[in-house]
Write an enzyme that holds these catalytic residues in place. Structure first.
Site, short mmCIF file in Angstrom:
data_model
loop_
_atom_site.label_atom_id
_atom_site.label_comp_id
_atom_site.label_asym_id
_atom_site.label_seq_id
_atom_site.Cartn_x
_atom_site.Cartn_y
_atom_site.Cartn_z
N PHE A 45 -15.66 4.06 6.33
CA PHE A 45 -14.29 4.42 5.98
C PHE A 45 -14.02 4.35 4.47
O PHE A 45 -12.88 4.56 4.04
CB PHE A 45 -13.29 3.55 6.74
CG PHE A 45 -13.45 2.06 6.53
CD1 PHE A 45 -12.96 1.44 5.39
CD2 PHE A 45 -14.09 1.28 7.48
CE1 PHE A 45 -13.09 0.07 5.19
CE2 PHE A 45 -14.24 -0.09 7.29
CZ PHE A 45 -13.74 -0.69 6.14
N LYS B 299 0.82 -1.22 0.00
CA LYS B 299 0.00 0.00 0.00
C LYS B 299 0.86 1.27 0.00
O LYS B 299 2.06 1.23 0.26
CB LYS B 299 -0.95 -0.04 1.20
CG LYS B 299 -1.99 -1.17 1.11
CD LYS B 299 -3.00 -1.10 2.25
CE LYS B 299 -4.06 -2.20 2.12
NZ LYS B 299 -5.07 -2.13 3.21
N ARG C 118 2.14 -6.06 9.28
CA ARG C 118 1.39 -4.93 9.83
C ARG C 118 1.91 -4.51 11.20
O ARG C 118 1.98 -3.33 11.52
CB ARG C 118 -0.10 -5.27 9.85
CG ARG C 118 -0.69 -5.18 8.42
CD ARG C 118 -1.99 -5.88 8.30
NE ARG C 118 -2.71 -5.52 7.08
CZ ARG C 118 -3.82 -6.12 6.66
NH1 ARG C 118 -4.34 -7.12 7.37
NH2 ARG C 118 -4.41 -5.75 5.54
N ASN D 70 -2.20 0.36 6.55
CA ASN D 70 -1.68 -0.86 7.16
C ASN D 70 -0.80 -1.68 6.22
O ASN D 70 -0.68 -2.88 6.35
CB ASN D 70 -2.83 -1.69 7.76
CG ASN D 70 -3.84 -2.12 6.72
OD1 ASN D 70 -3.69 -1.84 5.53
ND2 ASN D 70 -4.87 -2.83 7.16
N ARG E 256 -2.14 -14.03 4.71
CA ARG E 256 -2.82 -13.30 5.78
C ARG E 256 -2.11 -13.50 7.12
O ARG E 256 -2.10 -12.60 7.96
CB ARG E 256 -4.30 -13.66 5.83
CG ARG E 256 -5.04 -13.09 4.59
CD ARG E 256 -6.52 -13.36 4.59
NE ARG E 256 -7.27 -12.55 5.53
CZ ARG E 256 -7.73 -11.32 5.28
NH1 ARG E 256 -7.49 -10.72 4.13
NH2 ARG E 256 -8.42 -10.68 6.19
N HIS F 142 -2.22 -5.45 1.53
CA HIS F 142 -3.53 -6.08 1.31
C HIS F 142 -3.28 -7.54 0.93
O HIS F 142 -2.33 -7.84 0.22
CB HIS F 142 -4.30 -5.41 0.16
CG HIS F 142 -5.40 -6.28 -0.40
ND1 HIS F 142 -6.63 -6.32 0.18
CD2 HIS F 142 -5.41 -7.17 -1.43
CE1 HIS F 142 -7.38 -7.22 -0.49
NE2 HIS F 142 -6.67 -7.72 -1.47
N GLU G 189 -9.51 -10.76 -7.84
CA GLU G 189 -8.59 -9.63 -7.65
C GLU G 189 -7.38 -9.75 -8.60
O GLU G 189 -6.92 -8.73 -9.14
CB GLU G 189 -8.15 -9.59 -6.18
CG GLU G 189 -9.32 -9.22 -5.27
CD GLU G 189 -8.98 -9.25 -3.78
OE1 GLU G 189 -7.84 -9.61 -3.40
OE2 GLU G 189 -9.86 -8.89 -2.98
N TYR H 194 -12.44 -2.01 -4.06
CA TYR H 194 -12.99 -2.06 -2.70
C TYR H 194 -14.53 -1.97 -2.69
O TYR H 194 -15.12 -1.59 -1.68
CB TYR H 194 -12.38 -0.96 -1.83
CG TYR H 194 -10.99 -1.30 -1.31
CD1 TYR H 194 -10.78 -2.38 -0.46
CD2 TYR H 194 -9.89 -0.54 -1.67
CE1 TYR H 194 -9.52 -2.70 0.03
CE2 TYR H 194 -8.61 -0.85 -1.18
CZ TYR H 194 -8.44 -1.93 -0.34
OH TYR H 194 -7.20 -2.23 0.15
N THR I 106 -5.78 -6.81 10.63
CA THR I 106 -6.04 -5.54 9.94
C THR I 106 -5.55 -4.35 10.75
O THR I 106 -4.91 -3.44 10.21
CB THR I 106 -7.57 -5.38 9.72
OG1 THR I 106 -8.07 -6.57 9.10
CG2 THR I 106 -7.88 -4.18 8.85
P1 ATP Z 1 -7.17 -6.04 3.17
O1 ATP Z 1 -8.49 -6.28 2.50
O2 ATP Z 1 -6.56 -4.68 2.86
O3 ATP Z 1 -6.21 -7.16 3.05
P2 ATP Z 1 -8.36 -6.83 5.62
O4 ATP Z 1 -8.99 -7.92 4.84
O5 ATP Z 1 -7.55 -7.17 6.81
O6 ATP Z 1 -7.43 -5.94 4.73
P3 ATP Z 1 -10.86 -5.39 5.36
O7 ATP Z 1 -11.89 -5.52 6.41
O8 ATP Z 1 -11.02 -6.10 4.06
O9 ATP Z 1 -9.46 -5.77 6.04
O10 ATP Z 1 -10.66 -3.84 5.08
C1 ATP Z 1 -10.00 -3.39 3.92
C2 ATP Z 1 -9.09 -2.24 4.26
O11 ATP Z 1 -9.88 -1.13 4.70
C3 ATP Z 1 -8.13 -2.48 5.45
O12 ATP Z 1 -6.95 -3.15 5.10
C4 ATP Z 1 -7.84 -1.08 5.89
O13 ATP Z 1 -6.88 -0.45 5.02
C5 ATP Z 1 -9.20 -0.41 5.70
N1 ATP Z 1 -10.00 -0.46 6.93
C6 ATP Z 1 -10.62 -1.54 7.46
N2 ATP Z 1 -11.28 -1.23 8.58
C7 ATP Z 1 -11.08 0.11 8.78
C8 ATP Z 1 -11.48 1.04 9.75
N3 ATP Z 1 -12.25 0.68 10.79
N4 ATP Z 1 -11.07 2.33 9.61
C9 ATP Z 1 -10.31 2.72 8.58
N5 ATP Z 1 -9.89 1.88 7.60
C10 ATP Z 1 -10.25 0.59 7.69
MG MG Z 2 -10.04 -7.58 3.01
#
Ligand code: ATP
Ligand code: MG
Length: 140
Positions: free
Chosen positions: A59, A11, A104, A114, A87, A117, A128, A51, A93
């Protein structure tokens, strides 16, 4: 367990701090192989599409702004049980919840910024990967 593929993004917070190599090394040390990689500037429409599952989340707009705030490195990773392995290597996350030694925990600035992804299922990994790569860009 089978050898499978997953999709990864390094990222903007990580590319900004010149951590592309450091993040990739953690993925490689964790048993994954980079079989495709390119550095791109994501367009707003691309980030919104990628997304799309999160578009009702509070968010979402901030996340799209963050993901388009600088270059990202999109990658296809291959290895044993690649989705779960990636993961594990990334960690939770929220970096505050991430285990020691994860990407992370080591590098993330916040729950949003973070650093990495990773796809959350084999099905989403395929979607994806196809979103960013053509078949001839992936060389295993
Ligand atoms: P990713 O999809 O990026 O691998 P993830 O699967 O751990 O991460 P998701 O729940 O899919 O998390 O959320 C996607 C992305 O959105 C997160 O990686 C983070 O960058 C952002 N995100 C998630 N939750 C929050 C939050 N509460 N506030 C701000 N940003 C968030
Ligand atoms: Mg995710």
């Amino acid at each position: 367990m089978a050898v499978t593929r997953t999709f990864s993004i390094i990222k903007p917070d990580a590319t900004r701090r010149n951590l592309t190599g450091a993040v990739t090394k953690m993925l490689e040390d964790g048993g994954l192989r980079v079989v495709a990689s390119k550095r791109i500037q994501m367009r707003k429409e691309q980030a919104e599409g990628f997304y799309g599952v999160h578009k009702e989340r509070p968010f979402f707009n901030d996340l799209v702004a963050f993901m388009t705030s600088g270059p990202v490195v999109v990658q296809v990773l291959e290895g044993e049980d690649a989705v779960a392995r990636n993961r594990e290597i990334m960690g939770a996350t929220n970096p505050a919840d991430a285990a020691e030694g994860t990407i992370r925990k080591t590098f993330a600035e916040s729950i949003e910024a973070n650093s990495a992804h990773g796809s959350d299922s084999d099905e989403n990994a395929k979607i994806e990967i196809d979103f960013f790569f053509t078949a001839d860009e992936i060389v295993g």
